[in-house]
Motif scaffolding. Structure first.
Motif, PDB file in Angstrom:
ATOM      1  N   LEU A   1      72.671  17.956  50.414  1.00 56.81           N
ATOM      2  CA  LEU A   1      72.016  19.264  50.566  1.00 56.81           C
ATOM      3  C   LEU A   1      72.852  20.427  50.012  1.00 56.81           C
ATOM      4  CD1 LEU A   1      69.836  21.167  51.726  1.00 56.81           C
ATOM      5  CD2 LEU A   1      70.960  20.933  53.952  1.00 56.81           C
ATOM      6  N   PHE A   2      74.115  20.504  50.429  1.00 56.99           N
ATOM      7  CA  PHE A   2      74.892  21.682  50.039  1.00 56.99           C
ATOM      8  C   PHE A   2      75.314  21.638  48.562  1.00 56.99           C
ATOM      9  CE2 PHE A   2      75.162  21.574  54.668  1.00 56.99           C
ATOM     10  CZ  PHE A   2      74.609  22.820  54.920  1.00 56.99           C
ATOM     11  N   SER A   3      75.344  20.434  47.988  1.00 58.47           N
ATOM     12  CA  SER A   3      75.624  20.343  46.544  1.00 58.47           C
ATOM     13  C   SER A   3      74.413  20.855  45.780  1.00 58.47           C
ATOM     14  CB  SER A   3      75.899  18.901  46.121  1.00 58.47           C
ATOM     15  OG  SER A   3      76.754  18.280  47.034  1.00 58.47           O
TER      16      SER A   3
ATOM     17  N   ILE B   1      76.074  27.561  53.206  1.00 55.28           N
ATOM     18  CA  ILE B   1      76.939  26.569  53.861  1.00 55.28           C
ATOM     19  C   ILE B   1      77.778  27.268  54.931  1.00 55.28           C
ATOM     20  CG2 ILE B   1      78.857  26.735  52.188  1.00 55.28           C
ATOM     21  CD1 ILE B   1      79.125  23.616  52.543  1.00 55.28           C
ATOM     22  N   GLY B   2      78.001  26.564  56.022  1.00 55.88           N
ATOM     23  CA  GLY B   2      78.760  27.157  57.127  1.00 55.88           C
ATOM     24  C   GLY B   2      80.245  27.128  56.867  1.00 55.88           C
ATOM     25  N   ASP B   3      80.664  27.882  55.854  1.00 58.52           N
ATOM     26  CA  ASP B   3      82.095  27.916  55.547  1.00 58.52           C
ATOM     27  C   ASP B   3      82.689  29.247  55.985  1.00 58.52           C
ATOM     28  OD1 ASP B   3      84.548  27.203  54.687  1.00 58.52           O
ATOM     29  OD2 ASP B   3      84.102  27.315  52.545  1.00 58.52           O
TER      30      ASP B   3
ATOM     31  N   VAL C   1      68.348  17.728  61.266  1.00 58.25           N
ATOM     32  CA  VAL C   1      69.654  17.188  61.659  1.00 58.25           C
ATOM     33  C   VAL C   1      70.694  17.471  60.575  1.00 58.25           C
ATOM     34  CG1 VAL C   1      69.373  14.910  60.586  1.00 58.25           C
ATOM     35  CG2 VAL C   1      70.642  15.090  62.716  1.00 58.25           C
ATOM     36  N   TYR C   2      71.949  17.569  61.001  1.00 56.59           N
ATOM     37  CA  TYR C   2      73.076  17.644  60.053  1.00 56.59           C
ATOM     38  C   TYR C   2      73.005  16.378  59.180  1.00 56.59           C
ATOM     39  CZ  TYR C   2      78.102  17.796  58.769  1.00 56.59           C
ATOM     40  OH  TYR C   2      79.298  17.828  58.112  1.00 56.59           O
ATOM     41  N   PRO C   3      72.858  16.528  57.850  1.00 56.67           N
ATOM     42  CA  PRO C   3      72.497  15.382  57.011  1.00 56.67           C
ATOM     43  C   PRO C   3      73.501  14.223  57.030  1.00 56.67           C
ATOM     44  CG  PRO C   3      72.650  17.423  55.693  1.00 56.67           C
ATOM     45  CD  PRO C   3      72.918  17.805  57.098  1.00 56.67           C
TER      46      PRO C   3
ATOM     47  N   ASN D   1      73.819  23.286  68.245  1.00 51.70           N
ATOM     48  CA  ASN D   1      73.222  22.500  67.179  1.00 51.70           C
ATOM     49  C   ASN D   1      73.385  23.102  65.789  1.00 51.70           C
ATOM     50  OD1 ASN D   1      70.515  21.655  65.540  1.00 51.70           O
ATOM     51  ND2 ASN D   1      71.218  20.056  66.909  1.00 51.70           N
ATOM     52  N   ASN D   2      73.694  22.235  64.886  1.00 51.67           N
ATOM     53  CA  ASN D   2      73.584  22.522  63.470  1.00 51.67           C
ATOM     54  C   ASN D   2      72.388  21.697  62.994  1.00 51.67           C
ATOM     55  OD1 ASN D   2      73.913  23.011  60.785  1.00 51.67           O
ATOM     56  ND2 ASN D   2      75.745  21.767  60.527  1.00 51.67           N
ATOM     57  N   PRO D   3      71.311  22.281  62.530  1.00 53.95           N
ATOM     58  CA  PRO D   3      71.169  23.642  62.035  1.00 53.95           C
ATOM     59  C   PRO D   3      70.528  24.665  62.978  1.00 53.95           C
ATOM     60  CG  PRO D   3      69.295  22.361  61.324  1.00 53.95           C
ATOM     61  CD  PRO D   3      70.166  21.435  62.158  1.00 53.95           C
TER      62      PRO D   3
ATOM     63  N   SER E   1      87.648  23.189  62.416  1.00 56.22           N
ATOM     64  CA  SER E   1      87.094  23.908  61.254  1.00 56.22           C
ATOM     65  C   SER E   1      86.496  25.242  61.644  1.00 56.22           C
ATOM     66  CB  SER E   1      85.998  23.083  60.601  1.00 56.22           C
ATOM     67  OG  SER E   1      86.543  22.017  59.898  1.00 56.22           O
ATOM     68  N   LYS E   2      85.596  25.202  62.617  1.00 57.08           N
ATOM     69  CA  LYS E   2      84.893  26.419  62.981  1.00 57.08           C
ATOM     70  C   LYS E   2      85.600  27.090  64.139  1.00 57.08           C
ATOM     71  CE  LYS E   2      82.348  24.726  59.837  1.00 57.08           C
ATOM     72  NZ  LYS E   2      81.089  24.075  59.697  1.00 57.08           N
ATOM     73  N   THR E   3      86.360  26.323  64.915  1.00 58.78           N
ATOM     74  CA  THR E   3      87.078  26.880  66.062  1.00 58.78           C
ATOM     75  C   THR E   3      88.212  27.787  65.588  1.00 58.78           C
ATOM     76  OG1 THR E   3      86.649  24.808  67.196  1.00 58.78           O
ATOM     77  CG2 THR E   3      88.322  26.226  68.175  1.00 58.78           C
TER      78      THR E   3
ATOM     79  N   PHE F   1      64.458  28.221  58.213  1.00 59.00           N
ATOM     80  CA  PHE F   1      65.524  28.586  57.282  1.00 59.00           C
ATOM     81  C   PHE F   1      66.771  28.893  58.101  1.00 59.00           C
ATOM     82  CE2 PHE F   1      67.527  31.215  53.980  1.00 59.00           C
ATOM     83  CZ  PHE F   1      67.208  30.486  52.837  1.00 59.00           C
ATOM     84  N   ARG F   2      67.951  28.544  57.574  1.00 61.32           N
ATOM     85  CA  ARG F   2      69.184  28.787  58.334  1.00 61.32           C
ATOM     86  C   ARG F   2      70.082  29.797  57.633  1.00 61.32           C
ATOM     87  NH1 ARG F   2      74.120  24.579  58.792  1.00 61.32           N
ATOM     88  NH2 ARG F   2      74.744  25.882  57.027  1.00 61.32           N
ATOM     89  N   LEU F   3      70.580  30.765  58.404  1.00 60.28           N
ATOM     90  CA  LEU F   3      71.613  31.680  57.892  1.00 60.28           C
ATOM     91  C   LEU F   3      72.865  31.487  58.733  1.00 60.28           C
ATOM     92  CD1 LEU F   3      69.611  34.988  57.282  1.00 60.28           C
ATOM     93  CD2 LEU F   3      70.382  33.335  55.563  1.00 60.28           C
TER      94      LEU F   3
HETATM   95  C1  MLT Z   1      77.082  23.283  57.362  1.00 59.73           C
HETATM   96  O1  MLT Z   1      76.911  24.289  56.678  1.00 59.73           O
HETATM   97  O2  MLT Z   1      76.144  22.667  57.871  1.00 59.73           O
HETATM   98  C2  MLT Z   1      78.465  22.823  57.614  1.00 59.73           C
HETATM   99  O3  MLT Z   1      79.395  23.688  57.071  1.00 59.73           O
HETATM  100  C3  MLT Z   1      78.684  21.543  57.008  1.00 59.73           C
HETATM  101  C4  MLT Z   1      79.915  20.885  57.515  1.00 59.73           C
HETATM  102  O4  MLT Z   1      80.561  21.321  58.462  1.00 59.73           O
HETATM  103  O5  MLT Z   1      80.210  19.850  56.921  1.00 59.73           O
END
Ligand code: MLT
Length: 411
Positions: free
Chosen positions: A16-18, A41-43, A131-133, A186-188, A248-250, A387-389
């Motif tokens: 998906l993110f690619s 992307i959740g970066d 779901v998170y792919p 949850n993601n997303p 990562s997110k923490t 849609f996700r932001l």
């Molecule tokens: C996302 O955008 O769903 C996440 O950044 C992906 C991930 O953490 O791998």
């Protein structure tokens, strides 16, 4: 002749993110002067907490001297980090998790993707939709599913629809499943599972001898009281659940890479002779064979968040992103969009206007206001029309994005 793993060819297109990155790059090359705001992307965008930087600098200095130099570390992680995680994230919250049940890794994506390897291909999996792919794709790659059907679902997978009709909380399936993927926050969708909902899953898993994979990579974003941060807050979860957590997110480690898996010692699966085998031992076997441990410097950086100063800095970082979430929620609501999530999670899940398809809304947002988001349909058929932001942008871009949506998005 080298035969390929044909299961890979069951997967549609690219990750998906690619795919999003490819579309955005194409747009940017046609419109080089446009300033794109990336909320896809959740970066993360903010610097690492100072405690982490200081700890990592110190660890680099240790590497410069033969006396303190470190080579291969323990594949399951250094005790200094496992002990702190057990203490801060579990024991201090009254939860029973021991340091030797914690396996440090280079991030939750790898852990969530790799965990299925220690389970047989004959297991039936249940996953939420959307779901998170990574959960689904890795099972497809392994051959645990059939082919992709025309409705966007794979054969031999039990899907758990999550829509506004059920408050994005997956219902217990009518049939038996062996492996269950749950993600909260949850993601997303950015929503969370209540204690009652989780209790139902734990009861189901125990009654069915199933294993829950509980992804709580976003636990640090929970702001409301009473929302479970760990599945081990539910009685009986040690008998049926593996938990995934991430720095990562923490603490902003998306590029630095560090996460961990908790596998309680009582957790077992069954071998072909019907004997119970501890899952913890299988995971250790897998990790010691395929993984050489997370870098010492990185583990020292992660350890640094477990101090009063570290906890305060992490809290500040998370507040920054959650303030962004509020700005996005309010901005979207002001233009009349229906929004979910963003209260206990860094993701805002919105209903597309006028029943638009998710990818059409992606194009509209990119073309009209030069903002990148993530189409809900990319997370599964039930994500269609959503849609996700992400709130991981910097403040200036987040504010600017809402300004653009309010003044220039034609809805
Ligand atoms: C996302 O955008 O769903 C996440 O950044 C992906 C991930 O953490 O791998």
């Amino acid at each position: 002749m080298a035969y390929i793993n044909d299961n890979y060819q069951k997967l549609p297109g690219s990750y998906l993110f690619s795919e999003i990155a490819r579309r955005v790059a194409a747009f940017q090359s046609k419109n080089p002067s446009v300033k794109i705001i990336r909320l896809g992307i959740g970066d993360v965008t903010q610097p690492l907490p100072k405690v982490c930087i200081d700890a990592m600098k110190h660890a680099v200095d240790e590497m410069a001297s033969a006396k303190t130099f470190r080579g291969y570390g323990p594949e399951q992680g250094y005790d200094f980090l496992r002990d702190k995680i057990a203490e801060y994230n579990y024991k201090r919250r009254g939860l029973n998790v021991e340091a030797d049940e914690i396996f440090i890794s280079d991030g939750s994506k790898c852990d969530c993707g790799n965990i299925q390897e220690i389970f047989g291909l004959n297991n039936k999996i249940a996953i939420a939709d959307p779901v998170y792919p990574v959960y689904l794709d890795t099972n497809v790659m392994a051959g645990r599913t059939g082919d992709l059907k025309t409705d966007g679902h794979f054969e031999d997978v039990v899907y758990l629809p999550c829509t506004s009709d059920n408050d994005f909380s997956p219902s217990i399936p009518a049939e038996h499943v062996d492996l269950i993927y749950l993600c909260s926050p949850n993601n997303p969708t950015g929503t969370t599972l209540s204690k009652d909902a989780l209790k139902k899953w734990v009861d189901y898993a125990k009654a069915n001898d199933s294993i829950i994979f509980y992804d709580s990579a976003y636990a640090a974003y929970i702001t409301e009281d009473g929302v479970p941060k760990s599945i081990y807050e539910i009685d009986g979860a040690r008998d049926c659940a593996i938990e995934f957590r991430s720095f990562s997110k923490t603490a902003g480690f998306t590029g630095t890479r560090c996460g961990y898996v908790v596998i309680p010692r009582e957790l077992t699966g069954v071998n072909k002779n019907g004997e119970r085998v501890p899952l913890k031992n299988l995971w250790l076997r897998r990790q010691t064979t395929k993984f050489n441990g997370t870098a010492y410097i990185v583990q020292r950086g992660a350890e640094a968040i477990y101090s009063d100063e570290g906890q305060a800095q992490v809290k500040e970082l998370i507040s920054y992103y959650m303030d962004n979430a509020k700005i996005i929620r309010e901005g979207l609501s002001e233009v009349g969009l229906q929004v979910y999530g963003g209260v206990n999670a860094p993701y805002i899940w919105l209903k597309t206007p006028n029943e638009m398809k998710s990818w059409d809304f992606f194009d509209k947002l990119l073309n009209e206001v030069n903002i990148v988001g993530t189409p809900g349909a990319g997370f599964g058929p039930c994500g269609e029309g959503y849609f996700r932001l992400t709130s991981f942008g910097n403040r200036e871009n987040t504010v600017e994005a809402m300004k653009r949506i309010k003044s220039n998005l034609n809805i």
